[in-house]
Motif scaffolding. Sequence first.
Motif, PDB file in Angstrom:
ATOM      1  N   THR A   1       0.823  -1.211   0.000  1.00 39.05           N
ATOM      2  CA  THR A   1       0.000   0.000   0.000  1.00 39.05           C
ATOM      3  C   THR A   1       0.854   1.255   0.000  1.00 39.05           C
ATOM      4  O   THR A   1       0.517   2.250   0.616  1.00 39.05           O
ATOM      5  CB  THR A   1      -0.936   0.007   1.225  1.00 39.05           C
TER       6      THR A   1
ATOM      7  N   GLU B   1      -2.660   7.904   3.135  1.00 35.82           N
ATOM      8  CA  GLU B   1      -3.331   7.821   4.424  1.00 35.82           C
ATOM      9  C   GLU B   1      -4.292   6.634   4.465  1.00 35.82           C
ATOM     10  O   GLU B   1      -4.721   6.114   3.424  1.00 35.82           O
ATOM     11  CB  GLU B   1      -4.123   9.102   4.691  1.00 35.82           C
ATOM     12  N   PHE B   2      -4.636   6.264   5.684  1.00 39.43           N
ATOM     13  CA  PHE B   2      -5.673   5.266   5.930  1.00 39.43           C
ATOM     14  C   PHE B   2      -6.768   5.920   6.763  1.00 39.43           C
ATOM     15  O   PHE B   2      -6.498   6.819   7.565  1.00 39.43           O
ATOM     16  CB  PHE B   2      -5.101   4.056   6.672  1.00 39.43           C
TER      17      PHE B   2
ATOM     18  N   GLU C   1     -10.408   5.115   9.126  1.00 37.12           N
ATOM     19  CA  GLU C   1     -11.434   4.236   9.685  1.00 37.12           C
ATOM     20  C   GLU C   1     -12.739   5.007   9.631  1.00 37.12           C
ATOM     21  O   GLU C   1     -12.833   6.127  10.144  1.00 37.12           O
ATOM     22  CB  GLU C   1     -11.139   3.828  11.124  1.00 37.12           C
TER      23      GLU C   1
ATOM     24  N   LEU D   1      -0.530   2.831   7.876  1.00 35.74           N
ATOM     25  CA  LEU D   1      -1.109   1.623   8.456  1.00 35.74           C
ATOM     26  C   LEU D   1      -0.566   1.392   9.857  1.00 35.74           C
ATOM     27  O   LEU D   1      -1.301   0.978  10.764  1.00 35.74           O
ATOM     28  CB  LEU D   1      -0.803   0.422   7.553  1.00 35.74           C
TER      29      LEU D   1
ATOM     30  N   TRP E   1      -2.497   3.448  12.274  1.00 29.82           N
ATOM     31  CA  TRP E   1      -3.802   2.872  12.607  1.00 29.82           C
ATOM     32  C   TRP E   1      -3.652   1.794  13.679  1.00 29.82           C
ATOM     33  O   TRP E   1      -4.415   1.761  14.662  1.00 29.82           O
ATOM     34  CB  TRP E   1      -4.444   2.298  11.350  1.00 29.82           C
TER      35      TRP E   1
ATOM     36  N   LEU F   1     -12.084  -0.129   7.017  1.00 23.81           N
ATOM     37  CA  LEU F   1     -10.732   0.401   6.869  1.00 23.81           C
ATOM     38  C   LEU F   1     -10.556   0.799   5.415  1.00 23.81           C
ATOM     39  O   LEU F   1     -10.697  -0.031   4.515  1.00 23.81           O
ATOM     40  CB  LEU F   1      -9.683  -0.638   7.267  1.00 23.81           C
TER      41      LEU F   1
ATOM     42  N   GLN G   1      -8.297   2.993   2.326  1.00 26.05           N
ATOM     43  CA  GLN G   1      -6.995   3.512   1.931  1.00 26.05           C
ATOM     44  C   GLN G   1      -7.185   4.614   0.901  1.00 26.05           C
ATOM     45  O   GLN G   1      -7.933   4.465  -0.066  1.00 26.05           O
ATOM     46  CB  GLN G   1      -6.120   2.416   1.312  1.00 26.05           C
TER      47      GLN G   1
ATOM     48  N   SER H   1     -11.212   7.134  -1.410  1.00 25.04           N
ATOM     49  CA  SER H   1     -10.590   5.952  -0.812  1.00 25.04           C
ATOM     50  C   SER H   1     -11.191   4.654  -1.348  1.00 25.04           C
ATOM     51  O   SER H   1     -12.322   4.617  -1.820  1.00 25.04           O
ATOM     52  CB  SER H   1     -10.772   5.988   0.704  1.00 25.04           C
TER      53      SER H   1
END
Length: 260
Positions: free
Chosen positions: A19, A31-32, A34, A90, A93, A130, A132, A193
């Motif tokens: 990723t 970025e990730f 939630e 990641l 997170w 989740l 990405q 995302s």
Amino acid sequence: MRRRTFFKSAALASLAAATTVRADDKTVAREFYELRTYTLKDETQRKLVDEYLDKAYIPAMNRLGANPVGVFADPSPNAPLYVLTAFPSLEGWIKAADGLMSDAEHAKAGAALLNADKAKPPYERIESSLLQAFEGWPKLIPPPQTKEKKPRIFQLRTYESPSEGTGKKKIEMFHKGEMDAFKRAGCNPVFFSECLIGAKRPNLTYMLAFDDEPAQKKAWGTFVKDPDFRKMISMPEYSDKAIIRAINNAILTPTAYSQL
């Protein structure tokens, strides 16, 4: 314990390598996010969750390196609360997930929700995904309305695709011009995302920001007439009937304590 840590670290390294994107010969981490949905049945639950998010969750997430945290609500009665938390990586997170429940300030400020009795649950359910960030939009961009502390609404949209291949095709379409068309139309994109873990995969989720609903309708009217966008959707491989199974759309208002 060491064996579990080894496997966790190995899985993390593998996913992190998969990723990471290349841009101008430099490694650029995306970025990730939630995206949580709190399902609520009444105002008592809503007040308890609001208090927890405002006083416990958001400060703890910020301390753990997650920023910003946006909280949004549908104006209809007993509507769910949407919580969007941005993580720099990641690893970020996982760090936040591991550290949240051991954060003493979080435990103290959130005790009413965290220690709620079974007979009086603080919410019905939490659902999480989740996400990405897209390669072409690697960082969340707060809209000008947030920076200027002006009234605003957000549009949260999820596109479900019939297969992994068509899902990637829709993402390709965004990169080949759809994101630019949103910018030209004045839609104030916040993030784009792909869902890595969550329900109804494959899907992608994005968010737009507007002053109000009239501004939202005007911007969408401009977007759908954009010449480059019109050209793309005329191509069979980019037609909605070929690559979209369902579209979920929500018009949301930020809470008073939202960081977006």
